[in-house]
Scaffold this motif. Structure first.
Motif, mmCIF file in Angstrom:
data_model
loop_
_atom_site.group_PDB
_atom_site.id
_atom_site.type_symbol
_atom_site.label_atom_id
_atom_site.label_comp_id
_atom_site.label_asym_id
_atom_site.label_seq_id
_atom_site.Cartn_x
_atom_site.Cartn_y
_atom_site.Cartn_z
ATOM 1 N N ASN A 12 -5.008 -0.309 -24.212
ATOM 2 C CA ASN A 12 -4.400 -1.637 -24.331
ATOM 3 C C ASN A 12 -2.865 -1.622 -24.211
ATOM 4 O OD1 ASN A 12 -6.950 -2.640 -24.836
ATOM 5 N ND2 ASN A 12 -6.689 -2.735 -27.058
ATOM 6 N N ASN A 13 -2.370 -2.588 -23.440
ATOM 7 C CA ASN A 13 -0.940 -2.941 -23.428
ATOM 8 C C ASN A 13 0.001 -1.792 -23.073
ATOM 9 O OD1 ASN A 13 -1.470 -5.653 -24.326
ATOM 10 N ND2 ASN A 13 -1.779 -4.828 -26.397
ATOM 11 N N LYS A 14 -0.490 -0.820 -22.309
ATOM 12 C CA LYS A 14 0.375 0.298 -21.940
ATOM 13 C C LYS A 14 1.393 -0.132 -20.883
ATOM 14 C CE LYS A 14 -1.319 3.240 -24.762
ATOM 15 N NZ LYS A 14 -0.522 3.567 -25.961
ATOM 16 N N GLY A 15 2.551 0.527 -20.935
ATOM 17 C CA GLY A 15 3.624 0.223 -19.998
ATOM 18 C C GLY A 15 3.322 0.738 -18.600
ATOM 19 N N VAL A 16 3.915 0.074 -17.606
ATOM 20 C CA VAL A 16 3.761 0.462 -16.205
ATOM 21 C C VAL A 16 5.146 0.677 -15.602
ATOM 22 C CG1 VAL A 16 2.882 -0.208 -13.935
ATOM 23 C CG2 VAL A 16 1.618 -0.866 -16.002
ATOM 24 N N ASN A 17 5.347 1.856 -15.008
ATOM 25 C CA ASN A 17 6.588 2.149 -14.293
ATOM 26 C C ASN A 17 6.304 2.192 -12.807
ATOM 27 O OD1 ASN A 17 6.836 3.669 -17.100
ATOM 28 N ND2 ASN A 17 8.907 3.262 -16.388
ATOM 29 N N PRO A 62 0.825 -1.221 0.000
ATOM 30 C CA PRO A 62 0.000 0.000 0.000
ATOM 31 C C PRO A 62 0.857 1.268 0.000
ATOM 32 C CG PRO A 62 -0.965 -1.623 1.450
ATOM 33 C CD PRO A 62 0.344 -2.201 0.993
ATOM 34 N N ASN A 63 0.363 2.261 -0.709
ATOM 35 C CA ASN A 63 0.993 3.575 -0.932
ATOM 36 C C ASN A 63 2.001 3.579 -2.082
ATOM 37 O OD1 ASN A 63 -0.445 4.862 1.184
ATOM 38 N ND2 ASN A 63 1.037 4.033 2.678
ATOM 39 N N THR A 64 2.323 2.391 -2.640
ATOM 40 C CA THR A 64 3.199 2.359 -3.815
ATOM 41 C C THR A 64 2.495 3.037 -4.990
ATOM 42 O OG1 THR A 64 4.236 0.290 -3.115
ATOM 43 C CG2 THR A 64 4.438 0.876 -5.440
ATOM 44 N N ILE A 65 3.263 3.851 -5.734
ATOM 45 C CA ILE A 65 2.721 4.567 -6.893
ATOM 46 C C ILE A 65 3.025 3.786 -8.168
ATOM 47 C CG2 ILE A 65 2.825 6.685 -8.265
ATOM 48 C CD1 ILE A 65 1.527 7.104 -5.571
ATOM 49 N N LEU A 66 2.004 3.617 -9.011
ATOM 50 C CA LEU A 66 2.168 2.993 -10.321
ATOM 51 C C LEU A 66 1.917 4.048 -11.396
ATOM 52 C CD1 LEU A 66 0.073 -0.289 -9.769
ATOM 53 C CD2 LEU A 66 2.463 0.132 -9.195
ATOM 54 N N LEU A 67 2.801 4.128 -12.368
ATOM 55 C CA LEU A 67 2.680 5.097 -13.456
ATOM 56 C C LEU A 67 2.384 4.343 -14.745
ATOM 57 C CD1 LEU A 67 5.824 7.243 -12.575
ATOM 58 C CD2 LEU A 67 3.466 7.641 -11.866
ATOM 59 N N VAL A 68 1.226 4.603 -15.337
ATOM 60 C CA VAL A 68 0.792 3.897 -16.545
ATOM 61 C C VAL A 68 0.906 4.841 -17.750
ATOM 62 C CG1 VAL A 68 -1.085 2.589 -17.617
ATOM 63 C CG2 VAL A 68 -0.829 2.578 -15.111
ATOM 64 N N ASN A 69 1.378 4.270 -18.870
ATOM 65 C CA ASN A 69 1.480 5.036 -20.111
ATOM 66 C C ASN A 69 2.347 6.287 -19.921
ATOM 67 O OD1 ASN A 69 1.102 5.776 -22.760
ATOM 68 N ND2 ASN A 69 -0.949 6.627 -22.450
ATOM 69 N N ASP A 70 3.612 6.058 -19.531
ATOM 70 C CA ASP A 70 4.580 7.145 -19.343
ATOM 71 C C ASP A 70 4.097 8.195 -18.349
ATOM 72 O OD1 ASP A 70 6.319 5.946 -21.094
ATOM 73 O OD2 ASP A 70 5.695 7.131 -22.822
ATOM 74 N N GLY A 71 3.367 7.741 -17.328
ATOM 75 C CA GLY A 71 2.953 8.635 -16.254
ATOM 76 C C GLY A 71 1.677 9.397 -16.517
ATOM 77 N N ARG A 72 1.024 9.136 -17.646
ATOM 78 C CA ARG A 72 -0.220 9.851 -17.940
ATOM 79 C C ARG A 72 -1.351 9.445 -16.990
ATOM 80 N NH1 ARG A 72 2.338 8.991 -22.820
ATOM 81 N NH2 ARG A 72 2.581 10.829 -24.166
ATOM 82 N N ILE A 73 -1.270 8.215 -16.473
ATOM 83 C CA ILE A 73 -2.192 7.742 -15.439
ATOM 84 C C ILE A 73 -1.379 7.377 -14.202
ATOM 85 C CG2 ILE A 73 -3.791 5.909 -14.758
ATOM 86 C CD1 ILE A 73 -5.108 7.694 -16.710
ATOM 87 N N ARG A 74 -1.763 7.959 -13.049
ATOM 88 C CA ARG A 74 -1.089 7.668 -11.780
ATOM 89 C C ARG A 74 -2.058 6.927 -10.867
ATOM 90 N NH1 ARG A 74 3.388 10.704 -10.444
ATOM 91 N NH2 ARG A 74 2.741 10.791 -8.261
ATOM 92 N N LEU A 75 -1.599 5.771 -10.369
ATOM 93 C CA LEU A 75 -2.395 4.956 -9.460
ATOM 94 C C LEU A 75 -1.634 4.759 -8.160
ATOM 95 C CD1 LEU A 75 -3.379 2.120 -12.000
ATOM 96 C CD2 LEU A 75 -4.710 4.182 -11.462
ATOM 97 N N GLN A 76 -2.347 4.754 -7.051
ATOM 98 C CA GLN A 76 -1.718 4.492 -5.754
ATOM 99 C C GLN A 76 -2.369 3.267 -5.127
ATOM 100 O OE1 GLN A 76 -2.087 7.546 -2.698
ATOM 101 N NE2 GLN A 76 -0.138 6.944 -1.828
ATOM 102 N N ILE A 77 -1.551 2.285 -4.765
ATOM 103 C CA ILE A 77 -2.077 1.035 -4.198
ATOM 104 C C ILE A 77 -2.655 1.297 -2.814
ATOM 105 C CG2 ILE A 77 -1.459 -1.280 -3.386
ATOM 106 C CD1 ILE A 77 0.671 -1.342 -5.574
ATOM 107 N N ILE A 78 -3.889 0.826 -2.594
ATOM 108 C CA ILE A 78 -4.521 0.953 -1.272
ATOM 109 C C ILE A 78 -4.769 -0.410 -0.630
ATOM 110 C CG2 ILE A 78 -5.556 3.210 -1.702
ATOM 111 C CD1 ILE A 78 -8.158 1.869 -2.425
ATOM 112 N N GLU A 79 -4.749 -1.481 -1.454
ATOM 113 C CA GLU A 79 -4.901 -2.832 -0.901
ATOM 114 C C GLU A 79 -4.145 -3.816 -1.785
ATOM 115 O OE1 GLU A 79 -8.369 -6.138 0.219
ATOM 116 O OE2 GLU A 79 -8.937 -4.055 -0.239
ATOM 117 N N GLN A 80 -3.422 -4.709 -1.119
ATOM 118 C CA GLN A 80 -2.567 -5.663 -1.834
ATOM 119 C C GLN A 80 -3.017 -7.089 -1.545
ATOM 120 O OE1 GLN A 80 0.990 -6.310 0.276
ATOM 121 N NE2 GLN A 80 2.232 -6.886 -1.494
#
Length: 465
Positions: A155-160, A120-138
């Motif tokens: 479809n098939n966008k990269g995740v950093n 939880p609280n880890t940040i995921l960046l999808v499509n070169d950071g255009r979408i930002r997600l923060q984990i709240i439950e693992q």
């Protein structure tokens, strides 16, 4: 072929440049190292390009250099029923191992090996950071996230994942296959993508077995943090600003670039600045003023080389891109304040060995005697690379009886790399050095030169003269 500059140019080959005529024209315009991007194109095209590049050696009596850039472990999401979905800030969105097509609530994320590390609280960046997600439950097979901004996910966008060292091998099965084929082609350098720590470099070196030099691509915060330990084992560094700019705040990238270049100088490792240097030339005949300044600042920072990516691979003007970059470098290097070596020396002090002492002395003598060139005899290339570290104001002529060494040194700052016969004694050494420098018109009659070598001749790592 003499270049009128010290910094080098890498150019990526692709659909716009994979022909004998274009490759030769890029070489003439100033390309020192050709990059094969194994994320794209097929093996047979890469093989043909290597043959085209090597054919230039005999025609121009000039060693060529080829770098194979491996794709690395890129994380990606799956596909959506509608190909894309609009996500709204504040809503939840699930990543999971379910192979069903995604929707506005969830999507497949087929990387089970990393779920346990994404707390939880880890940040995921999808499509070169255009979408930002923060984990709240693992969970073991799902991750529930909060959407941090409005945006489109498709479809098939990269995740950093910027702040986590992931338990994934830096070499995928595709990379291992590509590596074997690249080594069979006889490439000179191999660039490893998404390096996180020194162990990644150690692993690939065991597979390469000294058949090529290894360049670590710095594109993750963990690599920036571990830069010194990576430099201890890597042969060179590429500052890959694309993914690095996604995983770190954009405003920090220029500072990181300068710091990494300084660390590479300290360790005596060649460094390449890459990504979006003349990006607008993919479509335009001239770069923006900001792009010209970007290339110039990298040269002022002391980089060994700058790199063209899409500009030469898919752009409309691959030859002109090389020509423009060549002109910018030449212009900067004519500036008398381009590189203040003495100030740099005051910042960097470390214990020296015999080779360090010899190259330090060669630089000092060249400066005081107003020599026009420093000539290094080197079987392995280590003395030549160490001499380049000094950033001497005169040209470095790197001579080697080893063709593979001569090719590898084409990437290194200030080095005119030449393949020659081996010297058997001091008289041979002086004769070969003077003849090569004269025949290639690197010096003029009556110019003073400095020569470094190792006795007995032909032994790697024995520089003492």
């Amino acid at each position: 072929m003499k270049r009128n500059r010290k910094a080098k140019i890498l150019a990526t080959l692709g659909p716009a440049s994979s022909s004998s005529n274009i490759i030769e024209a890029m070489f003439i315009a100033g390309c020192d190292v050709f990059r094969l991007n194994f994320s794209h194109d097929d093996i047979e095209n890469h093989r043909k390009n290597v043959e085209r590049i090597r054919s230039l050696e005999k025609k121009y009596d000039h060693s060529t250099c080829v770098l194979a850039d491996l794709q690395g472990p890129k994380l990606r999401i799956g596909i959506f029923k509608n190909n894309e979905e609009e996500l709204k800030k504040g809503n939840t969105f699930q990543l999971d191992l379910n192979n069903d097509q995604g929707d506005q609530k969830r999507v497949n994320f087929p990387h089970p090996e990393i779920y346990e590390n994404l707390t939880p609280n880890t940040i995921l960046l999808v499509n070169d950071g255009r979408i930002r997600l923060q984990i709240i439950e693992q969970g073991k097979d799902f991750l529930i996230t909060e959407i941090l901004n409005d945006g489109i996910i498709s479809n098939n966008k990269g995740v950093n994942i910027p702040d986590v060292i992931l338990p994934i091998d830096s070499l995928t099965s595709k990379d291992k296959s590509d590596l074997n084929k690249a080594l069979d082609m006889g490439v000179d350098w191999v660039a490893l993508s998404f390096v996180q720590q020194a162990e990644d470099i150690i692993k690939i070196k065991k597979l390469i077995k000294n058949k090529a030099l290894v360049m670590a691509k710095i594109e993750k915060p963990s690599a920036v943090k571990n830069i010194d330990t990576i430099l201890e084992v890597a042969d060179g560094i590429m500052i890959a600003r694309g993914d690095l700019g996604v995983e770190m705040p954009t405003e920090k990238v220029p500072i990181i670039q300068k710091n990494i270049i300084n660390r590479c100088r300290f360790f005596g490792r060649p460094v390449v600045v890459a990504t979006q240097m003349l990006e607008s030339m993919i479509t335009n005949f001239v770069p923006t003023r900001a792009e010209a300044s970007d290339v110039a600042n990298a040269i002022y920072d002391g980089t060994d080389a700058v790199m063209l990516s899409g500009e030469s691979a898919i752009g409309k003007h691959p030859i002109e891109s090389v020509n423009v970059m060549n002109n910018i470098i030449e212009s900067v290097e004519k500036d008398k304040d381009n590189f203040d070596l003495e100030n740099e020396e005051k910042k960097f002090k470390r214990k020296i060995n015999n080779t360090d002492a010899i190259t330090n002395a060669a630089y000092s003598i060249a400066r005081n005697a107003e020599a026009k060139a420093i000539i290094t005899f080197s079987v392995s290339g280590q003395t030549t690379m160490r001499m380049a570290k000094e950033r001497a104001p005169v040209q470095i002529i790197g001579l080697s009886p080893n063709l593979t060494t001569s090719r590898k040194m084409q990437l290194v700052w200030g080095v005119n790399s030449c393949h020659t016969e081996d010297a058997h004694n001091t008289t041979d050494m002086v004769k070969i050095a003077c003849t090569t420098a004269k025949n290639k018109q690197l010096v003029k009659p009556d110019d003073n030169i400095i020569i470094t070598a190792g006795v007995p001749f032909g032994n790697a790592g024995s520089t003492n003269l």
